[in-house]
Design an enzyme around this catalytic site. Structure first.
Site, PDB file in Angstrom:
ATOM      1  N   HIS A 243     100.279 -33.187  30.615  1.00 24.71           N
ATOM      2  CA  HIS A 243     100.849 -31.937  31.156  1.00 24.71           C
ATOM      3  C   HIS A 243     101.447 -32.171  32.532  1.00 24.71           C
ATOM      4  CE1 HIS A 243     100.991 -27.939  32.976  1.00 24.71           C
ATOM      5  NE2 HIS A 243     100.047 -28.288  33.833  1.00 24.71           N
ATOM      6  N   PHE A 244     100.691 -32.815  33.421  1.00 22.91           N
ATOM      7  CA  PHE A 244     101.205 -32.792  34.792  1.00 22.91           C
ATOM      8  C   PHE A 244     102.270 -33.855  35.068  1.00 22.91           C
ATOM      9  CE2 PHE A 244      97.004 -34.890  36.014  1.00 22.91           C
ATOM     10  CZ  PHE A 244      97.509 -36.066  36.519  1.00 22.91           C
ATOM     11  N   HIS A 245     102.422 -34.823  34.153  1.00 25.71           N
ATOM     12  CA  HIS A 245     103.580 -35.703  34.345  1.00 25.71           C
ATOM     13  C   HIS A 245     104.875 -35.027  33.886  1.00 25.71           C
ATOM     14  CE1 HIS A 245     100.581 -38.760  35.257  1.00 25.71           C
ATOM     15  NE2 HIS A 245     101.561 -39.391  35.885  1.00 25.71           N
TER      16      HIS A 245
ATOM     17  N   ARG B 128      90.636 -38.630  30.495  1.00 27.11           N
ATOM     18  CA  ARG B 128      91.503 -38.913  31.631  1.00 27.11           C
ATOM     19  C   ARG B 128      90.688 -39.675  32.669  1.00 27.11           C
ATOM     20  NH1 ARG B 128      92.234 -33.541  35.516  1.00 27.11           N
ATOM     21  NH2 ARG B 128      93.412 -35.049  36.716  1.00 27.11           N
ATOM     22  N   ARG B 129      91.364 -40.194  33.695  1.00 26.85           N
ATOM     23  CA  ARG B 129      90.704 -40.855  34.816  1.00 26.85           C
ATOM     24  C   ARG B 129      89.657 -41.874  34.347  1.00 26.85           C
ATOM     25  NH1 ARG B 129      89.758 -35.820  39.071  1.00 26.85           N
ATOM     26  NH2 ARG B 129      91.770 -36.056  40.029  1.00 26.85           N
TER      27      ARG B 129
ATOM     28  N   HIS C 246      95.751 -24.683  42.708  1.00 25.94           N
ATOM     29  CA  HIS C 246      96.784 -24.277  41.758  1.00 25.94           C
ATOM     30  C   HIS C 246      98.046 -23.879  42.513  1.00 25.94           C
ATOM     31  CE1 HIS C 246      98.705 -23.616  38.036  1.00 25.94           C
ATOM     32  NE2 HIS C 246      99.136 -22.436  38.453  1.00 25.94           N
TER      33      HIS C 246
ATOM     34  N   TYR D 109     102.737 -24.975  42.920  1.00 25.05           N
ATOM     35  CA  TYR D 109     103.979 -24.228  43.163  1.00 25.05           C
ATOM     36  C   TYR D 109     104.616 -24.643  44.486  1.00 25.05           C
ATOM     37  CZ  TYR D 109     102.296 -21.890  39.105  1.00 25.05           C
ATOM     38  OH  TYR D 109     101.833 -21.673  37.829  1.00 25.05           O
TER      39      TYR D 109
HETATM   40 FE1  HAS Z   1      99.413 -27.033  35.559  1.00 26.56          FE
HETATM   41  C1  HAS Z   1      96.338 -28.613  35.413  1.00 26.56           C
HETATM   42  C2  HAS Z   1      98.140 -24.347  33.909  1.00 26.56           C
HETATM   43  C3  HAS Z   1     102.438 -25.396  35.867  1.00 26.56           C
HETATM   44  C4  HAS Z   1     100.460 -29.420  37.779  1.00 26.56           C
HETATM   45  N1  HAS Z   1      98.572 -28.717  36.394  1.00 26.56           N
HETATM   46  C5  HAS Z   1      97.306 -29.205  36.180  1.00 26.56           C
HETATM   47  C6  HAS Z   1      97.121 -30.401  36.938  1.00 26.56           C
HETATM   48  C7  HAS Z   1      98.282 -30.605  37.638  1.00 26.56           C
HETATM   49  C8  HAS Z   1      99.182 -29.544  37.286  1.00 26.56           C
HETATM   50  C9  HAS Z   1      98.562 -31.741  38.621  1.00 26.56           C
HETATM   51  O1  HAS Z   1      95.391 -23.214  33.242  1.00 26.56           O
HETATM   52  C10 HAS Z   1      95.882 -31.286  36.935  1.00 26.56           C
HETATM   53  C11 HAS Z   1      94.950 -30.940  38.062  1.00 26.56           C
HETATM   54  C12 HAS Z   1      93.770 -31.895  38.046  1.00 26.56           C
HETATM   55  O2  HAS Z   1      93.917 -33.013  38.558  1.00 26.56           O
HETATM   56  O3  HAS Z   1      92.739 -31.540  37.484  1.00 26.56           O
HETATM   57  N2  HAS Z   1     100.156 -25.239  34.939  1.00 26.56           N
HETATM   58  C13 HAS Z   1      99.489 -24.298  34.255  1.00 26.56           C
HETATM   59  C14 HAS Z   1     100.382 -23.178  33.964  1.00 26.56           C
HETATM   60  C15 HAS Z   1     101.598 -23.485  34.513  1.00 26.56           C
HETATM   61  C16 HAS Z   1     101.443 -24.770  35.144  1.00 26.56           C
HETATM   62  C17 HAS Z   1     100.048 -21.933  33.220  1.00 26.56           C
HETATM   63  N3  HAS Z   1     101.119 -27.355  36.599  1.00 26.56           N
HETATM   64  C18 HAS Z   1     102.226 -26.542  36.613  1.00 26.56           C
HETATM   65  C19 HAS Z   1     103.190 -27.051  37.535  1.00 26.56           C
HETATM   66  C20 HAS Z   1     102.635 -28.185  38.085  1.00 26.56           C
HETATM   67  C21 HAS Z   1     101.332 -28.360  37.480  1.00 26.56           C
HETATM   68  C22 HAS Z   1     104.522 -26.403  37.810  1.00 26.56           C
HETATM   69  C23 HAS Z   1     103.161 -29.116  39.097  1.00 26.56           C
HETATM   70  C24 HAS Z   1     104.296 -28.980  39.712  1.00 26.56           C
HETATM   71  N4  HAS Z   1      97.599 -26.589  34.779  1.00 26.56           N
HETATM   72  C25 HAS Z   1      97.278 -25.396  34.215  1.00 26.56           C
HETATM   73  C26 HAS Z   1      95.827 -25.379  33.936  1.00 26.56           C
HETATM   74  C27 HAS Z   1      95.310 -26.583  34.366  1.00 26.56           C
HETATM   75  C28 HAS Z   1      96.446 -27.328  34.890  1.00 26.56           C
HETATM   76  C29 HAS Z   1      95.041 -24.304  33.319  1.00 26.56           C
HETATM   77  C30 HAS Z   1      93.837 -27.046  34.328  1.00 26.56           C
HETATM   78  C31 HAS Z   1      93.583 -27.827  33.111  1.00 26.56           C
HETATM   79  C32 HAS Z   1      92.205 -28.423  33.123  1.00 26.56           C
HETATM   80  O4  HAS Z   1      91.409 -28.047  32.257  1.00 26.56           O
HETATM   81  O5  HAS Z   1      91.895 -29.297  33.959  1.00 26.56           O
HETATM   82  C33 HAS Z   1     102.830 -22.585  34.487  1.00 26.56           C
HETATM   83  O6  HAS Z   1     103.237 -22.301  35.807  1.00 26.56           O
HETATM   84  C34 HAS Z   1     103.966 -23.172  33.743  1.00 26.56           C
HETATM   85  C35 HAS Z   1     105.143 -22.231  33.654  1.00 26.56           C
HETATM   86  C36 HAS Z   1     106.398 -22.976  33.262  1.00 26.56           C
HETATM   87  C37 HAS Z   1     107.267 -22.583  32.353  1.00 26.56           C
HETATM   88  C38 HAS Z   1     108.475 -23.406  32.046  1.00 26.56           C
HETATM   89  C39 HAS Z   1     109.748 -22.690  32.427  1.00 26.56           C
HETATM   90  C40 HAS Z   1     110.927 -23.593  32.259  1.00 26.56           C
HETATM   91  C41 HAS Z   1     111.922 -23.721  33.153  1.00 26.56           C
HETATM   92  C42 HAS Z   1     113.040 -24.652  32.875  1.00 26.56           C
HETATM   93  C43 HAS Z   1     114.156 -23.911  32.256  1.00 26.56           C
HETATM   94  C44 HAS Z   1     115.334 -24.785  32.094  1.00 26.56           C
HETATM   95  C45 HAS Z   1     115.858 -25.092  30.954  1.00 26.56           C
HETATM   96  C46 HAS Z   1     116.973 -26.036  30.960  1.00 26.56           C
HETATM   97  C47 HAS Z   1     115.357 -24.509  29.692  1.00 26.56           C
HETATM   98  C48 HAS Z   1     107.106 -21.328  31.612  1.00 26.56           C
HETATM   99  C49 HAS Z   1     111.973 -22.929  34.396  1.00 26.56           C
HETATM  100  C50 HAS Z   1     117.846 -25.797  29.826  1.00 26.56           C
HETATM  101  C51 HAS Z   1     119.064 -26.551  30.044  1.00 26.56           C
HETATM  102  C52 HAS Z   1     120.059 -26.526  29.215  1.00 26.56           C
HETATM  103  C53 HAS Z   1     121.281 -27.232  29.574  1.00 26.56           C
HETATM  104  C54 HAS Z   1     119.939 -25.818  27.914  1.00 26.56           C
END
Ligand code: HAS
Length: 554
Positions: free
Chosen positions: A381-383, A444-445, A230, A234
């Protein structure tokens, strides 16, 4: 260190050899992505029942292609890009060169790792996917190659810490420049995080694949993998955050809101990224429910620095838009310099990341995870996270970085802007397909084009996946056209400085904030939290149970 130093008009100097090494990190990363996306295109079509895998010469199975896709994108692109980009940002922020010899040794270590793992994957000896769960067994070259890739990141880390310590000696009592702080914090987090995968690969899987160990321990291996696995997300994301915090405000003509808040964000990632790994193992037997629940709570903790990031980057963009004449609630949004591909790609990546974050929270929710685990929802999710927040941001960064590294003007600017929009729309269509299919149980997969089972609800989901994936593929091809034209035919120019953002609230010179710069404190806190999160399971489980014999089915 090379004797000759390029003195740029902006005052930043970097020996040409170091600049060339950094350029090659970036080239290698994107070359890996170029190969990976060809396989990705085939996999997206697979969900619509279209099989083009037979067009790939020598491809032995769907899983061989999926392994190539995952490893080249998620490990080679990210590690190579980060080794180069954060080395550069640290050197720029501290205004001093890196250790040149070490930088080149890092590059060659990375190349050796790519060659070994690449040979194993392309020759069909490592169709074990990027998670390489035992008892699936790969050729030793695969594990050795991955180990070298991780070692390359440790070497970069040594380089950054060494450069920082020299800077501190020459600037006693000074605050660490923000850009250097966030770059080094990223590596400090990864140094701790990568220990799990290092122990797994070097201590268990490599000796097992060489026949030195009688068997594998699937549960221990999965736990060590997800200890790193995990936090690795990051390590993929934070280089993009470095750019969102330090460069995007500048592209937009705005300013970053707060220096101390940004340091707090990166410290929170350092402390909270690792003790969350069990959220990938909610469905694994053998791990106490209480520990899974503790990791679920901590996962919601690591969500928080991303929320602060959303606030900070939107504030910086709004300042930029208003400085350019934007008025009203959202008028500033349209005044952003959308004609700059470095900005458009990264802001569009941020917008997609909002959905990536929301789906992440759904994954993390202890029991809701049962609905989505191992379904197509997860690649949906991860794409939107690594596949867009990271990959599209890296492409956006490349639009200024490659011209700087090569000393040439960017070519085909409108094509580059169109590229970012096509990717944005493409990934939304793709993820809509994957996510809706996943909610209907689409796995998946899985080689769907050859599956003997289906469900009516998977029809549209698979078609959207294929359409969106095709758009993403074309978009990446456009990116390579822009890059190739820039490298080969861009008008030569002076490299100049690498300007980055000013902050509205700067770093304090006295008071508690000075402690933010003391990495040692935060590393100790991170270690304590890791012990709380992992020691109970490991103490009750160890020693390893090396009972499973390996097999290769693909
Ligand atoms: Fe995830 C599975 C939970 C973030 C990647 N994740 C995966 C897998 C990958 C992955 C590759 O809890 C699959 C692994 C596998 O092969 O089995 N993930 C989370 C959570 C977050 C999260 C809670 N994941 C990421 C990030 C990844 C990534 C970042 C890659 C870089 N994920 C999971 C969980 C699984 C999981 C379970 C397991 C699922 C399972 O059952 O297999 C959090 O960190 C996300 C927080 C993000 C936010 C978004 C904030 C938004 C921002 C942008 C703001 C900008 C704006 C622009 C609004 C809260 C910072 C506005 C612009 C204007 C001009 C208005």
């Amino acid at each position: 260190m090379s004797a000759s130093v390029v003195h740029d008009p902006g005052g930043f100097s970097l020996p040409p050899g170091q600049r060339a090494a950094i350029r090659w990190f970036i080239y290698i990363g994107f070359s890996a992505m170029g190969i990976a996306v060809i396989h990705g295109f085939a996999q997206a079509l697979n969900y619509a029942g279209i099989n083009i895998l037979t067009w790939f010469p020598g491809l032995q199975s769907y899983y061989q292609g999926l392994t190539v896709h995952g490893v080249l994108n998620a490990i080679v692109l990210t590690f190579a890009f980060t080794n180069g980009f954060l080395a550069l940002t640290t050197a720029r922020a501290l205004g001093r060169p890196l250790l040149g010899g070490l930088l080149h040794a890092t590059l060659w270590t990375l190349i050796a790792g790519v060659a070994l793992a690449g040979w194993a994957m392309f020759s069909g000896r490592a169709s074990v996917l990027y998670t390489f769960y035992p008892p699936l067994q790969a050729h030793p070259a695969y594990y050795l190659g991955l180990a070298l890739l991780v070692v390359s990141t440790w070497m970069t880390s040594i380089n950054l810490f060494w450069t920082l310590s020299r800077w501190r000696r020459e600037n006693p009592g000074e605050r660490i420049p923000l850009l250097a702080f966030i770059s080094v914090a990223t590596f400090a987090m990864w140094d701790l995080a990568s220990l799990g995968i290092a122990i797994e690969v070097v201590g268990l899987l490599l000796p097992w694949s060489l026949g030195w160990l009688g068997g594998a321990d699937p549960l221990l291996s999965r736990t060590l993998f997800w200890y790193s696995g995990h936090a690795i997300v990051y390590f993929w994301l934070l280089p993009a955050y470095v750019s969102w915090y330090a460069f995007v405000p500048r592209h937009a003509g705005g300013k970053l809101f707060s220096d101390p808040l940004t340091r707090v964000v990166f410290i929170l990632f350092l402390v909270l990224s690792i003790p969350t790994g069990f959220h990938h193992q909610y469905a694994d037997p053998g791990i106490p429910e209480g520990m899974k629940f503790a990791h679920a709570i901590l996962t919601f903790g690591v969500f928080y620095p991303s929320l602060i990031t959303a606030f900070s980057v939107v504030a910086a963009l709004e300042l930029g838009g208003r400085a350019r004449g934007g008025t009203g609630l959202m008028g500033w949004f349209f005044k952003l310099p959308w004609g700059d591909p470095a900005l458009s790609a990264q802001v569009l990546a941020m917008l997609v990341f909002v959905l990536g974050g929301i789906t992440g929270l759904i994954n993390a929710s202890f029991n809701v995870n049962q609905v989505v685990h191992n379904t197509a929802w997860i690649p949906g999710h991860f794409h939107m996270t690594v596949g867009t927040a990271v990959a599209l941001s890296f492409m956006g960064i490349a639009y200024w970085l490659v011209p700087w590294l090569k000393g040439r003007e960017l070519r085909f600017r409108p094509l580059a802007v169109a590229q970012s929009w096509l990717y944005f729309v493409g990934v939304l269509v793709f993820a809509r397909g994957m996510i809706s299919g996943g909610l209907e149980g689409m796995p998946r997969r899985t080689y769907m084009a050859g599956a003997t089972y289906s469900k009516p609800a998977w029809g549209l989901a698979g078609q959207l996946t294929a359409i969106g994936g095709t758009m993403m593929f074309i978009s990446v091809a456009m990116f390579f056209v822009v890059m190739a034209a820039t490298i080969a035919t861009g008008r030569r120019r002076e490299a100049g400085d690498i300007p980055f953002t000013e902050t509205m609230i700067g770093p304090a010179r006295t008071g508690w904030e000075l402690r933010l710069d003391r990495f040692r404190i935060w590393i100790v806190v991170a270690i304590l939290l890791i012990l709380v999160a992992y020691a109970p399971f490991l103490l009750s489980y160890l020693p390893p149970k090396l009972w499973s014999s390996g097999f290769t089915i693909y």
